[in-house]
Motif scaffolding. Structure first.
Motif, PDB file in Angstrom:
ATOM      1  N   TYR A   1       0.870  -1.170   0.000  1.00 19.00           N
ATOM      2  CA  TYR A   1       0.000   0.000   0.000  1.00 19.00           C
ATOM      3  C   TYR A   1       0.911   1.225   0.000  1.00 19.00           C
ATOM      4  N   SER A   2       0.458   2.294  -0.623  1.00 19.60           N
ATOM      5  CA  SER A   2       1.305   3.486  -0.753  1.00 19.60           C
ATOM      6  C   SER A   2       0.898   4.520   0.266  1.00 19.60           C
ATOM      7  N   LEU A   3       1.896   5.003   0.974  1.00 15.08           N
ATOM      8  CA  LEU A   3       1.638   5.991   2.007  1.00 15.08           C
ATOM      9  C   LEU A   3       2.080   7.352   1.503  1.00 15.08           C
ATOM     10  N   ALA A   4       1.378   8.406   1.909  1.00 17.48           N
ATOM     11  CA  ALA A   4       1.832   9.763   1.585  1.00 17.48           C
ATOM     12  C   ALA A   4       1.471  10.670   2.747  1.00 17.48           C
ATOM     13  N   ALA A   5       2.424  11.469   3.185  1.00 16.34           N
ATOM     14  CA  ALA A   5       2.144  12.431   4.259  1.00 16.34           C
ATOM     15  C   ALA A   5       3.057  13.625   4.049  1.00 16.34           C
ATOM     16  N   THR A   6       2.546  14.817   4.356  1.00 13.32           N
ATOM     17  CA  THR A   6       3.326  16.049   4.186  1.00 13.32           C
ATOM     18  C   THR A   6       3.416  16.769   5.502  1.00 13.32           C
ATOM     19  N   TRP A   7       4.587  17.361   5.771  1.00 13.16           N
ATOM     20  CA  TRP A   7       4.683  18.206   6.953  1.00 13.16           C
ATOM     21  C   TRP A   7       5.764  19.249   6.724  1.00 13.16           C
ATOM     22  N   LYS A   8       5.672  20.310   7.526  1.00 10.93           N
ATOM     23  CA  LYS A   8       6.604  21.427   7.373  1.00 10.93           C
ATOM     24  C   LYS A   8       7.551  21.419   8.551  1.00 10.93           C
ATOM     25  N   ARG A   9       8.840  21.615   8.256  1.00  5.58           N
ATOM     26  CA  ARG A   9       9.808  21.602   9.351  1.00  5.58           C
ATOM     27  C   ARG A   9      10.690  22.817   9.125  1.00  5.58           C
ATOM     28  N   GLY A  10      10.558  23.845   9.954  1.00  2.73           N
ATOM     29  CA  GLY A  10      11.305  25.073   9.670  1.00  2.73           C
ATOM     30  C   GLY A  10      10.711  25.721   8.436  1.00  2.73           C
ATOM     31  N   GLU A  11      11.541  25.998   7.439  1.00  2.00           N
ATOM     32  CA  GLU A  11      10.987  26.563   6.209  1.00  2.00           C
ATOM     33  C   GLU A  11      10.839  25.524   5.123  1.00  2.00           C
ATOM     34  N   ASP A  12      11.265  24.282   5.381  1.00  2.00           N
ATOM     35  CA  ASP A  12      11.268  23.276   4.318  1.00  2.00           C
ATOM     36  C   ASP A  12      10.047  22.398   4.430  1.00  2.00           C
ATOM     37  N   LEU A  13       9.595  22.002   3.255  1.00  2.00           N
ATOM     38  CA  LEU A  13       8.456  21.100   3.196  1.00  2.00           C
ATOM     39  C   LEU A  13       8.995  19.687   3.033  1.00  2.00           C
ATOM     40  N   PHE A  14       8.474  18.760   3.799  1.00  2.00           N
ATOM     41  CA  PHE A  14       8.916  17.371   3.701  1.00  2.00           C
ATOM     42  C   PHE A  14       7.737  16.490   3.362  1.00  2.00           C
ATOM     43  N   GLN A  15       8.030  15.452   2.606  1.00  2.00           N
ATOM     44  CA  GLN A  15       6.980  14.478   2.308  1.00  2.00           C
ATOM     45  C   GLN A  15       7.559  13.100   2.494  1.00  2.00           C
ATOM     46  N   ILE A  16       6.691  12.187   2.900  1.00  2.00           N
ATOM     47  CA  ILE A  16       7.112  10.803   2.962  1.00  2.00           C
ATOM     48  C   ILE A  16       6.164  10.034   2.073  1.00  2.00           C
ATOM     49  N   ARG A  17       6.724   9.293   1.126  1.00  2.00           N
ATOM     50  CA  ARG A  17       5.900   8.576   0.162  1.00  2.00           C
ATOM     51  C   ARG A  17       6.478   7.193  -0.026  1.00  2.00           C
TER      52      ARG A  17
END
Lengths: 433, 298
Positions: free
Chosen positions: A216-232
């Protein structure tokens, strides 16, 4: 030069034109079309490798119109070659797709996004994962799980015997070859152990409210400081449950994490080894399942070390991958429950467990998401309890190790440790007891 | 194999389009001066040799930097025409090329042009050179550099392009412009022209010495005792290159030389000329790579 030779020796010339040579060369790297051989001349000239002329450059002068022979429909020596407009197919043909430049794509964004996927090999390992997820590391499993492990020491009848049989099955009996490959035996062992745990359904009916999923494919986004991070990505085997896992840590401990300082690793930046993309969907959050799926809550993630030839993860990087994907699952769940706005502290922290193995050594992990406010380095942090490098057995040898005519390690399974399976069972039964 | 496929493809097209060929040949004979481009795209002739494509160094034509080892094609001392140009090269263990970044002062794409630090992640053997190489990570990128003598995993090395009035106390492994270092430091990876990348003093155990500084230029002594004058903005790393016992190794047997890719020399006795024998002569004059306006303009 080709034309002169052609007129000189018309019948015997075997000249290959530049564009024909393109078809002749089987190689994709067609930078070789510079090579031309002249067979019509003497042998020493034949062996000479000449460099090709560059194609004539089309010059555009503003204000002046280029006179081409397009209208006349035939070559006129003094006029320029007409340039036809690029033809675009009006329907969509999937087999002939040309990707446009990244900057022209509709989802292009000026700010880059750093993506952690299942093939990421984080340089700093667990420390990098802890910084990215704003987590505090506690070594050793939480006390509730340890006490549960002691209680489950003899839950299943003939527990030790059956686990040993399963190890021997995975390591020796699965294939007709002498020894099965690592991918095969680690996969078989994991599935066998899960099967064994599931046989307790008669005494623990809550196990029936769970289901295993893979790919199954996971996707989540979050902001850390000024950078955007995603885990997919597709992470591993997921044990889904209809009911959420209970909290592992007390409120007081959660509040104490405010004092903890996250570890930085200058001069390496925390975004090292992450895939930097400019074309991405903003705020993509998907737990991998639709909303009407009954088994909402991620209970445990099972990771196997092998599976991808291109990325071979060392133990530290493997544990980092476990932390990141457990966090990703928890975050996706938290966004579903509490919305995508960053929450300083969640009312009911989301707990996700993870187990990673390479067929012999196990890594156990419990992740508790306390906050979704990840932009600053201060405030409440998430917590992760990690038990590293627990061996299930010492050796499972096909042929005994004999040094100086003495058997050092006998053939078959040796050095079985029953505590590891009780921990595994405890993680499985957590929430169902 | 490739030649055969070319041949078959050519012959197939020849048989299918006899008429077009004959007509175009007739046209060529009649109209002598005119250019007739072959717009039909028929194959008029075909190559019978395919060796040309295999003698090209495609594996070197990579534009983007990578730390992944690149598969190498051995040349055997042969050049693009296929003939031996350098004798005594051939065979040997297969090697993968690790792209070493010789331009130490290379700022990352998004960062500003300020002095930066990097951390040594790994120091390993490189089959392509006598020195060891080190994987260093800084910011968002990783790169290979030539390791210096006492480089260990976990060290922090600095790279700076600033020339201050006071000479910097040089730590081993750091990279500074020549003008910023005190006289007498051992240096390696010397740049002759600023920004070009280091081309000198890269072999195992070698080191140059900073002799003196003369207005905007610096004089460095190379390991061959030759002295060189370069601009003071040229980058250089401090210390000796790693693998210092490289010249003390004993090959031991002919087979080890073959593993290194060194073929035996010709056994034919050849009269030695003026090049042979010990030579005792004064040092060559100092080579200057600086285009200074001539002071004595007479």
């Amino acid at each position: 030069m080709a034309q002169c030779l052609k007129t000189a020796v018309p019948l015997l010339s075997q000249i290959v034109f530049l564009k024909d040579f393109k078809r002749l060369s089987a190689h994709v790297g067609a930078s070789l079309l510079q090579v031309r051989r002249n067979f019509g001349s003497s042998r020493c000239l034949t062996a000479k490798v000449t460099t090709a002329r560059k194609p004539r450059e089309r010059v555009q002068i503003t204000g002046l119109e280029v006179v081409t022979y397009g209208k006349r429909m035939h070559l006129v020596p003094g006029l320029a070659k007409p340039v036809n407009p690029q033809w675009e197919r009006d329907y969509k043909d999937h087999r002939q797709y040309r990707a446009s430049l990244g900057s022209e794509m509709p989802l292009h964004n000026e700010n880059p996004c750093y993506v952690y996927n299942q093939r990421t090999n984080a340089l700093e390992g667990v420390r990098q994962a802890l910084w990215l997820t704003k987590t505090k590391l506690i070594s050793g499993l939480p006390s509730q799980l340890l006490s549960l492990a002691e209680r489950t020491a003899n839950q299943i009848p003939d527990q030790d015997e059956r686990v040993k049989n399963m190890i021997i099955h995975a390591r020796f009996w699965v294939t007709t070859d002498e020894r099965p490959g690592k991918e095969k035996y680690s996969n078989t062992l994991l599935l066998n152990l899960l099967h064994l745990c599931a046989t307790l359904q008669s005494s623990h009916p809550a196990i029936g409210r769970r289901i295993l999923t893979e790919k199954y494919s996971l996707a989540a986004t979050w902001k850390r400081g000024e950078d955007l991070f995603q885990i997919r990505g597709e992470n591993g085997l997921l044990l889904n449950c209809m009911d959420p896992l209970p909290e592992v840590s007390v409120n007081q401990e959660v509040n104490n994490t405010v004092d903890h300082v996250l570890e930085t690793f200058y001069p390496v930046s925390p975004t090292i080894d992450l895939q930097k993309v400019h074309v991405y969907k903003e705020m993509v959050n998907c737990s991998g399942f639709r909303d009407d799926y009954p088994y909402h809550h991620a209970h445990t993630l099972y990771f196997l070390e092998e599976g991808d030839d291109s990325c071979k993860l060392r133990p530290e990087q493997f544990r980092a991958k476990m932390v990141m994907f457990a966090f990703g699952n928890a975050l996706a769940r938290a966004y579903k429950l509490y919305g995508t706005q960053p929450q300083r502290i969640l009312d009911h922290p989301v707990t996700v467990q993870a187990v990673g193995t390479n067929g012999r050594i196990f890594q156990f992990m419990v992740f508790q998401l306390n906050t979704t406010d990840l932009s600053g380095d201060d405030g409440i942090k998430n917590q992760v309890w990690m038990d590293e490098d627990i061996e299930l057995y010492d050796f499972a040898k096909v042929r005994p190790l004999i040094k100086k005519k003495q058997v050092k390690v006998p053939a078959g399974l040796s050095g079985y440790k029953p505590e590891t399976f009780s921990k595994f069972l405890a993680l499985y039964l957590h929430g169902a007891v | 194999m490739m030649a055969v496929s070319c041949l078959t493809r050519a012959l197939r097209s020849l048989t299918l389009s006899q008429h077009a060929l004959l007509s175009s040949q007739a046209v060529a004979q009649t109209k002598l001066g005119t250019q007739v481009p072959n717009t039909l795209g028929q194959v008029r002739g075909f190559l019978t040799t395919a060796a040309l494509e295999q003698n090209r160094t495609h594996w070197k034509q990579r534009e983007k930097y990578t730390i992944k080892p690149i598969g190498m094609k051995k040349t055997g001392g042969r050049d693009h025409s296929g003939k031996i140009r350098t004798h005594g090269i051939g065979g040997g263990h297969k090697q993968k090329y690790r792209w070493v970044d010789f331009q130490r002062l290379r700022y990352e794409a998004d960062r500003e042009a300020t002095p930066f630090a990097e951390k040594v992640v790994e120091v390993r053997y490189d089959p392509c050179r006598s020195a060891d190489i080190a994987l260093v990570a800084g910011g968002n990128r990783k790169r290979w550099i030539i390791a210096t003598e006492n480089m260990q995993v976990g060290d922090i090395i600095k790279t700076s392009g600033v020339i201050a009035r006071m000479a910097v106390s040089a730590n081993e492994g750091d990279a500074h412009p020549l003008g910023a270092l005190p006289v007498g430091t051992l240096v390696n990876n010397l740049e002759i022209q600023p920004g070009k990348g280091s081309e000198y003093i890269r072999a195992a155990g070698t080191s140059g010495v900073l002799l003196r500084k003369v207005n905007g230029t610096v004089i460095v002594q190379l390991p061959s005792k030759q002295q060189v004058q370069v601009l003071e903005t040229c980058m250089v790393t401090v210390g000796r290159v790693s693998n210092i016992d490289h010249n003390k190794r004993i090959i031991g047997k002919a087979g080890r030389n073959r593993w290194l890719g060194i073929r035996p020399s010709s056994g034919l006795w050849q009269r030695k000329g003026g090049w042979a024998g010990r030579k005792i002569k004064p040092l060559p004059p100092m080579k200057s790579y600086v285009n200074l306006p001539s002071i004595s303009a007479s």
